[in-house]
Design a protein around this motif. Structure first.
Motif, PDB file in Angstrom:
ATOM      1  N   LYS A  18     -14.597  20.759  -1.896  1.00 54.88           N
ATOM      2  CA  LYS A  18     -13.881  22.211  -0.894  1.00 54.88           C
ATOM      3  C   LYS A  18     -15.636  22.463   0.482  1.00 54.88           C
ATOM      4  O   LYS A  18     -16.018  22.064  -0.232  1.00 54.88           O
ATOM      5  N   ILE A  19     -14.745  22.059   0.979  1.00 61.32           N
ATOM      6  CA  ILE A  19     -16.005  22.654   2.493  1.00 61.32           C
ATOM      7  C   ILE A  19     -15.530  23.897   2.688  1.00 61.32           C
ATOM      8  O   ILE A  19     -14.400  24.529   3.012  1.00 61.32           O
ATOM      9  N   LEU A  20     -16.480  24.640   3.606  1.00 69.27           N
ATOM     10  CA  LEU A  20     -16.197  25.355   4.919  1.00 69.27           C
ATOM     11  C   LEU A  20     -16.136  25.810   6.098  1.00 69.27           C
ATOM     12  O   LEU A  20     -17.044  24.394   6.558  1.00 69.27           O
ATOM     13  N   VAL A  21     -15.416  25.310   6.609  1.00 70.77           N
ATOM     14  CA  VAL A  21     -14.808  25.783   8.635  1.00 70.77           C
ATOM     15  C   VAL A  21     -15.209  26.177   9.160  1.00 70.77           C
ATOM     16  O   VAL A  21     -14.805  27.554   8.823  1.00 70.77           O
ATOM     17  N   GLU A  36     -11.724  33.260  13.963  1.00 74.66           N
ATOM     18  CA  GLU A  36     -11.568  34.632  12.582  1.00 74.66           C
ATOM     19  C   GLU A  36     -13.243  34.448  12.270  1.00 74.66           C
ATOM     20  O   GLU A  36     -13.346  35.415  10.889  1.00 74.66           O
ATOM     21  N   GLY A  37     -13.699  33.285  11.674  1.00 73.41           N
ATOM     22  CA  GLY A  37     -15.222  33.875  10.940  1.00 73.41           C
ATOM     23  C   GLY A  37     -14.652  31.934  10.451  1.00 73.41           C
ATOM     24  O   GLY A  37     -13.990  31.142  10.496  1.00 73.41           O
ATOM     25  N   GLU A  38     -15.312  31.981   9.041  1.00 73.04           N
ATOM     26  CA  GLU A  38     -15.541  30.725   8.355  1.00 73.04           C
ATOM     27  C   GLU A  38     -14.085  31.229   7.113  1.00 73.04           C
ATOM     28  O   GLU A  38     -13.726  32.075   6.894  1.00 73.04           O
ATOM     29  N   ALA A  39     -13.359  30.103   7.048  1.00 78.73           N
ATOM     30  CA  ALA A  39     -12.425  29.470   6.259  1.00 78.73           C
ATOM     31  C   ALA A  39     -12.206  28.078   5.072  1.00 78.73           C
ATOM     32  O   ALA A  39     -13.221  27.658   5.469  1.00 78.73           O
ATOM     33  N   GLU A  40     -12.031  27.673   3.620  1.00 78.84           N
ATOM     34  CA  GLU A  40     -12.568  27.434   3.137  1.00 78.84           C
ATOM     35  C   GLU A  40     -11.013  26.260   3.450  1.00 78.84           C
ATOM     36  O   GLU A  40      -9.972  26.686   3.570  1.00 78.84           O
ATOM     37  N   LEU A  41     -11.451  25.262   3.714  1.00 77.41           N
ATOM     38  CA  LEU A  41     -11.125  23.884   3.012  1.00 77.41           C
ATOM     39  C   LEU A  41     -10.475  22.717   2.847  1.00 77.41           C
ATOM     40  O   LEU A  41     -12.033  22.183   1.978  1.00 77.41           O
ATOM     41  N   ASP A  42      -9.379  22.274   2.298  1.00 79.81           N
ATOM     42  CA  ASP A  42      -9.128  21.427   0.952  1.00 79.81           C
ATOM     43  C   ASP A  42      -9.474  19.939   1.548  1.00 79.81           C
ATOM     44  O   ASP A  42      -8.502  19.957   2.428  1.00 79.81           O
ATOM     45  N   ILE A  43     -10.103  18.957   0.936  1.00 76.80           N
ATOM     46  CA  ILE A  43     -10.497  17.631   1.412  1.00 76.80           C
ATOM     47  C   ILE A  43      -9.317  17.125   0.241  1.00 76.80           C
ATOM     48  O   ILE A  43     -10.337  16.972  -0.746  1.00 76.80           O
ATOM     49  N   PRO A  44      -8.741  15.994   1.050  1.00 74.99           N
ATOM     50  CA  PRO A  44      -8.223  15.833  -0.617  1.00 74.99           C
ATOM     51  C   PRO A  44      -8.739  13.757  -0.767  1.00 74.99           C
ATOM     52  O   PRO A  44      -9.059  13.535  -0.272  1.00 74.99           O
ATOM     53  N   ILE A 103      -4.804  24.696  17.835  1.00 74.01           N
ATOM     54  CA  ILE A 103      -6.674  24.850  18.422  1.00 74.01           C
ATOM     55  C   ILE A 103      -7.472  23.692  17.876  1.00 74.01           C
ATOM     56  O   ILE A 103      -6.386  23.034  16.331  1.00 74.01           O
ATOM     57  N   LYS A 104      -7.841  22.363  18.269  1.00 67.13           N
ATOM     58  CA  LYS A 104      -8.664  21.631  17.548  1.00 67.13           C
ATOM     59  C   LYS A 104      -9.928  20.881  17.472  1.00 67.13           C
ATOM     60  O   LYS A 104     -10.740  21.780  18.564  1.00 67.13           O
ATOM     61  N   HIS A 105     -10.170  20.447  15.745  1.00 67.44           N
ATOM     62  CA  HIS A 105     -11.726  19.958  16.290  1.00 67.44           C
ATOM     63  C   HIS A 105     -11.862  19.218  15.594  1.00 67.44           C
ATOM     64  O   HIS A 105     -11.445  19.123  14.555  1.00 67.44           O
ATOM     65  N   ASP A 106     -12.998  18.855  15.947  1.00 67.41           N
ATOM     66  CA  ASP A 106     -13.451  17.699  14.545  1.00 67.41           C
ATOM     67  C   ASP A 106     -14.207  18.101  13.494  1.00 67.41           C
ATOM     68  O   ASP A 106     -15.362  19.219  13.497  1.00 67.41           O
ATOM     69  N   GLN A 107     -14.047  17.788  12.557  1.00 61.33           N
ATOM     70  CA  GLN A 107     -15.000  18.316  10.971  1.00 61.33           C
ATOM     71  C   GLN A 107     -15.297  16.821  10.136  1.00 61.33           C
ATOM     72  O   GLN A 107     -14.542  15.996  10.102  1.00 61.33           O
ATOM     73  N   THR A 108     -16.795  16.449  10.371  1.00 59.92           N
ATOM     74  CA  THR A 108     -17.110  15.361   9.573  1.00 59.92           C
ATOM     75  C   THR A 108     -17.707  15.696   8.513  1.00 59.92           C
ATOM     76  O   THR A 108     -17.807  16.667   8.064  1.00 59.92           O
ATOM     77  N   ILE A 109     -17.233  14.553   7.866  1.00 61.56           N
ATOM     78  CA  ILE A 109     -17.432  14.353   6.187  1.00 61.56           C
ATOM     79  C   ILE A 109     -18.306  13.665   5.568  1.00 61.56           C
ATOM     80  O   ILE A 109     -18.256  12.623   6.175  1.00 61.56           O
ATOM     81  N   ASP A 110     -18.737  12.845   4.576  1.00 61.93           N
ATOM     82  CA  ASP A 110     -19.396  12.198   4.070  1.00 61.93           C
ATOM     83  C   ASP A 110     -18.372  11.020   2.947  1.00 61.93           C
ATOM     84  O   ASP A 110     -17.762  11.644   2.616  1.00 61.93           O
ATOM     85  N   ILE A 111     -19.208   9.566   3.165  1.00 61.78           N
ATOM     86  CA  ILE A 111     -17.900   8.644   1.810  1.00 61.78           C
ATOM     87  C   ILE A 111     -17.671   9.792   0.876  1.00 61.78           C
ATOM     88  O   ILE A 111     -16.951   9.182   0.181  1.00 61.78           O
TER      89      ILE A 111
END
Length: 363
Positions: A284-287, A291-299, A268-276
């Motif tokens: 670390k953001i929630l996406v 099954e609900g929300e999960a933590e995503l590591d932004i390098p 499954i695909k989707h876009d996630q917007t972050i700031d500069i």
């Protein structure tokens, strides 16, 4: 000058000890090859007569015994016209009826036809294809009459065997053609192939043996199914009019679109917007996931358009529901449209450091 007859076993290409099934199999093969309706070679008619004659003798245990003992002389008195024409064959369009309906006048009983197949559809939510779901569907179909149980006759009424076909449902029609006598096996008109005559038709179904019913069926939609898939429910179609197997029900599964995710196979695909700042420093953001929300590591230093994969967060595989695809998160780095005075000063200061670094690199 009289042509000497070939050995019947040689004609059919079988050994003298051949079984009845071997003789019949050989005859079928050769009859199909040389039947005049199919083979237009000059000698096809003569070969077909020869094959037919050989089979008539070798398929009859009494004639075969005489032939084995005395040769052609032992069966010449029984041969007669049966070997000069095509008594046991129809035109090529009916030759398969002859083959599989029995040889030498042995007809099979009345034929049964299968009930009609049906098609309907069901719509499920995107989330349902993750876990699978059981749905109730309603189907209108023809079923055996509840009063006459499919007999087509009023309960207690006598069913008489059809006198036209002696209960067989089919009759033989002989006609003389340019190659001899042809016999055609056709459906009996007197009983419409039923083999019996109904004198007192069932009033509830009007002698059809079927009535329309609405049925609710529980259908399991398996996890991982794709939009547009057609499921086959064997035997859930319409009943047969003459005791044959019921038809099948084909269920078209429509899957609703998800407001966030787009399916790509089992991913499954989707876009996630972050700031500069998040893109530059990492975060670390929630996406959202299925099954609900999960933590995503932004390098740190991620670029717009890069994809982060969350394994086992996609759609289950249809053949192995324990295995799942991935969730593909495409990062979109958003540039601020309006800056405050302070933000502008900070960015300008930051930009000056970038210039100095670039200048020193170019030396």
């Amino acid at each position: 000058m009289t042509t000497k007859k070939r050995d019947y076993y040689e004609v059919l290409g079988v050994p003298r000890g051949a079984s009845e099934e071997e003789i019949k199999k050989a005859f079928r093969k050769l009859a199909l090859k040389y039947h005049p309706d199919r083979n237009k070679e000059k000698d096809a008619e003569d070969k077909f007569k020869e094959i037919n004659e050989a089979y008539q003798v070798l398929s009859d245990s009494s004639l075969r015994s005489k032939y084995d003992q005395f040769g052609h002389q032992g069966v010449s008195s029984q041969a007669g016209a049966g070997f000069d024409g095509f008594e046991n064959f129809a035109g090529f369009g009916d030759i398969f009826d002859t083959f599989f309906g029995g040889f030498g006048g042995q007809e099979s009983g009345r034929r049964t036809t299968r009930g009609a197949s049906l098609q309907t559809s069901v719509t499920v939510d995107f989330q349902d294809i993750v876990t699978g779901i059981e749905r109730k569907i309603e189907v209108a179909r023809a079923e055996s009459c509840s009063k006459c149980k499919g007999s087509k006759s009023e309960p207690g009424s006598d069913l008489k065997s059809c006198s036209s076909c002696n209960g067989q449902g089919r009759v033989r029609r002989a006609s003389q053609g340019m190659f001899g006598q042809f016999v055609q096996v056709v459906t009996c008109e007197g009983c419409a192939g039923e083999g019996r005559v109904i004198s007192n038709p069932c009033k509830q179904c009007r002698g059809r043996g079927l009535e329309r019913q609405k049925r609710k069926l529980a259908v399991t939609i398996p996890p991982g199914i794709e939009d547009g898939t057609q499921l086959k429910l064997t035997g859930e179609g319409e009943a047969s009019m003459n005791g044959g197997r019921p038809g099948d029900l084909f269920l078209l599964v429509n899957v609703k679109n998800h407001p966030l995710f787009v399916r790509d196979g089992n991913d499954i695909k989707h876009d996630q917007t972050i700031d500069i700042v998040q893109a530059s420093l990492g975060s670390k953001i929630l996406v959202s996931t299925l099954e609900g929300e999960a933590e995503l590591d932004i390098p740190a230093g991620i670029q717009s358009g890069q994809i982060i994969r969350l394994r086992d967060k996609g759609i289950p595989f249809l053949r192995n529901p324990k295995k799942r695809g991935s969730q593909l998160v495409e990062i979109i780095v958003e540039t601020p449209r309006k800056l405050s005075k302070k933000q502008r000063e900070i960015l300008e200061s930051f930009a000056s450091t970038l210039d100095k670094r670039d200048a020193s690199t170019n030396k």
